[in-house]
Structures are given as C-alpha cells and as structure tokens.
Enzyme design. Structure first.
Site, PDB file in Angstrom:
ATOM      1  N   LYS A 146       0.797  -1.101   0.002  1.00  0.00           N
ATOM      2  CA  LYS A 146      -0.136   0.124   0.068  1.00  0.00           C
ATOM      3  C   LYS A 146       0.717   1.225  -0.063  1.00  0.00           C
ATOM      4  O   LYS A 146       0.440   2.425  -0.543  1.00  0.00           O
ATOM      5  CB  LYS A 146      -1.030   0.167   1.107  1.00  0.00           C
ATOM      6  CG  LYS A 146      -1.981  -0.944   1.270  1.00  0.00           C
ATOM      7  CD  LYS A 146      -2.986  -0.818   0.167  1.00  0.00           C
ATOM      8  CE  LYS A 146      -4.151  -1.931   0.337  1.00  0.00           C
ATOM      9  NZ  LYS A 146      -4.991  -1.699  -0.910  1.00  0.00           N
ATOM     10  N   GLU A 168      -9.769   5.361   2.965  1.00  0.00           N
ATOM     11  CA  GLU A 168     -10.478   4.377   3.806  1.00  0.00           C
ATOM     12  C   GLU A 168      -9.733   3.264   3.924  1.00  0.00           C
ATOM     13  O   GLU A 168      -8.481   3.236   3.422  1.00  0.00           O
ATOM     14  CB  GLU A 168     -11.740   3.717   2.668  1.00  0.00           C
ATOM     15  CG  GLU A 168     -11.243   3.022   1.548  1.00  0.00           C
ATOM     16  CD  GLU A 168     -10.095   3.227   0.603  1.00  0.00           C
ATOM     17  OE1 GLU A 168      -9.388   2.644   0.472  1.00  0.00           O
ATOM     18  OE2 GLU A 168     -10.038   4.541   0.431  1.00  0.00           O
ATOM     19  N   SER A 176       1.581  -9.755  -0.397  1.00  0.00           N
ATOM     20  CA  SER A 176       1.332  -8.442  -0.681  1.00  0.00           C
ATOM     21  C   SER A 176       1.356  -7.618   0.823  1.00  0.00           C
ATOM     22  O   SER A 176       1.411  -6.528   0.978  1.00  0.00           O
ATOM     23  CB  SER A 176      -0.286  -8.120  -1.078  1.00  0.00           C
ATOM     24  OG  SER A 176      -0.898  -8.932  -0.294  1.00  0.00           O
TER      25      SER A 176
END
Length: 405
Positions: free
Chosen positions: A92, A114, A383
């Site tokens: 991210k 969010e 991830s």
C-alpha cells in the site's frame, strides 16, 4: 483492445470502468485526471516518486525462493515477491506515496482515506506525516475490532481514525464515508483511494503507482532463473496488488491468476468472490465504476464475508473484469479455512508470516504447484505481512494469547 493500451481517455477498460459520480464530484474527478496526466508526464515528479520508493519505502523488495515450501509441495519452483518487507508492511505504501505527492502538487493540505485491513490507512497516515498533510482515515467498526493493531498505528502516526458504524461496518461502508467527506471538503482535500477501483483516473493511477511490483519481479526472476515465470498469483480484493504484479507481464506468455475471498464457501453466500458466484456476481456500478459487483436479486449491494478484512469487498477493480473478459487473466478463490492453513504453513516452513489477504494467494499455489512440472516457475505476491492478523487468527483457531493453546 490490446492490454498495453488501456484504459481509454474516459477510463473505460472495454465495458468496464468509467466515471459514475454525482455532478457535485465531477469537477474534482476531472481536476484529478488532468493533474495525474500532467504529473505522469513530468520527469521531476516521477524522479521524486522513484527516489522515495528507494530511500523511504525500501524498494526494491526482494524476490525470495521458497525452498522449503517448494520441497514440501513438490512440483513447481515457488518464488515470493516480498511486499511485506516494504515500509509499513505492505504494498500500500507505493500508491500512498504517489497519491500524496500528487495531492501536494495540486495544493491540497488534507487527505482522506478508507481502510479495511488497516494497511492502506497506515500507509496514508505515514505519507501524510512525511509530507505534513492532515489525514483522516475512515474504517468500519468491525474492521477496527479485527485490526486494532493498525488502528493504534494510525493514531500514533497522527491520523484521525473515524469509526463507521453503518451497513456491514467494513470496507464498503468506509469508502462511502470517505467519498462523502471528499465531496464536502473538495477544495482542500484529496481522497487517497487505496485500491484499483473507483471512478477514473483511480484505477489506472493506482495501477501505475503499484506497477513497480511487477517491474521488479520481472527483472528479478530473469536474473535468478534466466527466464520468465510460468504463473503469477496474487490475491484480489479491489485488486491493487494483483494489478501491480500483473501489469509488467501483460504482454508476456505468463499465466496471471487472481484469488478472491471464498469465505465460508460459495453456495452459502458468505464470501467476497465476485466471479465465482453467477447468481450474485453481476455487472453493476459501485463507488463510481462499472464492474462485477455482488448484488441481491433486486440490485442492492450484497453482504460479503471473509476472514481477511482487506478482501471483504463487494466489487472488483474494472481492469480485472476486463482482463478476465478477454482471457488474459484467470480468477479463482480460496476459502477462509484454506487461507488459514496457508497462513500457518508458510509461517512454519519459511519463517514468513503473510497477511491473511496474501495467504489466499499462498493457498492457491499450495493447490497448483504439486501438479506442475519441476522446471515450472511461480511467483506469488506476498502483498503484506501477517502480524496485523494475529488476533483474528487466534480467535478463529480458538487460541488464548494470554496462555497456552
């Protein structure tokens, strides 16, 4: 359409994507599209982004040969793309850095975001601290309960975490509130959307910022093995880590496979597998984009379930829908039980604790690798790291963290 040249100028990936927002939000979306086009063509902007990826986010992340997992399964050689080793513990940070730089370029002093699993919220709070921006993160109260470690991290970083107690109290509802905030405060606020969904230009912008994953993985596997992989696997919620991995291989003879959240199983409806449920997974519009959406018979957004907060979303990014339609990528699912097993197996065999999201991709390689020839090569995108999920895993496995099992 050739996958190299997508989307079109209005953000359409074939039948998917586009801009479906209220009139009041159109000026902000158009401003963002123009700003991104300019930034993407600006060598100075790209140089600063790449500099921060190297010196702040810790890129490149390694490609690790999973020796013991490969031996345990037999069959294909398995490599892990280690996004869990990026700063903040997940992929991210790549997109958050890019969008935060863009927000500063646009003169915005505040970002809203969010988060579901909390990793995007942590990344957003991190880049806001780095660049001196105010930050508000919306998070469903159910996800706050499941991911309380990340809630604490965001607050330590200086972000305000606003609980969302509406609907299912998960990611979909957090996005609703973040969009409402953006509409109200558009003059000084940028919405730092965390996945490859939403109205144009978000799907292409997030893809481009995350494409560093696949670029690195492609170079690394060629250096390690002298050839391209046979298969790339990534989990898919909205789809940012998967599209980031897939994009570099889009014109190569490499199989691309996304793994959705199968939850408690498809038949009972307690899942978030948009493609696997023909009754509920249908073309629709959610959060500004046209794509596959889990819906009730009368077109309302269906409730979803996953042991993983980050995959618990009713829609999938429009580029994934397009890649599936043209046959360039395949999509399957892993259940909660399979993901939990993969979480434990990778931890014990490799000393790598994957996020529960990533464990869905690991679950698929556990199924696939034994039937592949030993000369086959597979890349699995890890991830994010799994320390954020220890309370969820302990609860599901009925383990008392205050004592013995």
């Amino acid at each position: 359409m050739n996958p190299t040249h997508i989307p079109d100028r209005r953000g359409r990936f074939g039948s998917y994507g586009g801009i479906f927002v209220p009139e009041t939000l159109m000026p902000a979306v158009e401003e963002l599209a123009v700003a991104y086009d300019e930034a993407h063509a600006d060598a100075a902007f790209l140089a600063e982004f790449e500099h921060l990826l190297r010196t702040y986010a810790g890129r490149p992340t390694p490609l690790t040969f999973a020796r013991r997992l490969t031996a345990d399964l037999g069959g294909a050689k398995i490599y892990l793309k280690r996004e869990d080793l990026a700063h903040t513990g997940a992929h991210k940070i790549n997109n958050a850095l890019g969008q935060a730089l863009l927000a500063r370029r646009m003169g915005k002093s505040r970002i809203v975001a969010e988060t579901g699993a909390g990793q995007h919220g942590v990344a957003s709070a991190t880049v806001a601290a780095l660049l001196g921006l105010a930050c508000v993160v919306y998070m469903g109260t159910e996800d706050m309960r499941r991911q309380r470690i990340n809630v604490f991290r965001m607050r330590l970083l200086g972000a305000e975490v606003r609980p969302v107690d509406a609907g299912s109290r998960t990611l979909k509802d957090a996005i609703n509130e973040a969009i409402r905030d953006w509409v109200t405060n558009v003059a000084d606020t940028h919405y730092l959307l965390g996945s490859a969904l939403g109205p144009h230009p978000y799907p292409v912008m997030v893809r481009d910022f995350q494409s560093v994953i696949g670029k690195e993985a492609r170079e690394q596997i060629l250096q390690a093995e002298g050839e391209l992989p046979d298969l790339c696997i990534a989990c898919v919620g909205g789809g940012s880590n998967a599209i980031g991995l897939f994009h570099a291989f889009r014109n190569d003879p490499v199989e691309l496979l996304g793994v959705e959240a199968g939850g408690m199983g498809i038949e009972g409806g307690q899942h978030a597998a948009r493609f696997a449920d023909p009754e509920r997974g249908r073309l629709g519009v959610l959060h500004g984009t046209q794509t596959y959406v889990l819906q009730t018979r009368d077109g309302q957004i269906a409730l979803t379930h996953s042991v993983s907060a980050g995959l618990d979303y009713a829609a999938i990014g429009p580029e994934h829908a397009y890649l599936r339609e043209i046959g360039r990528a395949g999509y399957t699912y892993a259940t909660d039980d399979e993901a939990l097993d993969a979480f434990q197996r990778l931890s014990r065999l490799e000393g790598i604790m994957p996020a529960l999201e990533s464990a869905h991709a690991v679950a698929e390689v556990i199924k696939r690798a034994p039937d592949m020839p030993p000369e086959s090569l597979v890349i699995v995108n890890i991830s994010g790291r799994g320390d954020k999920d220890i309370f969820t895993v302990a609860e599901v496995l009925d383990i008392d963290l205050g004592g013995e099992e």
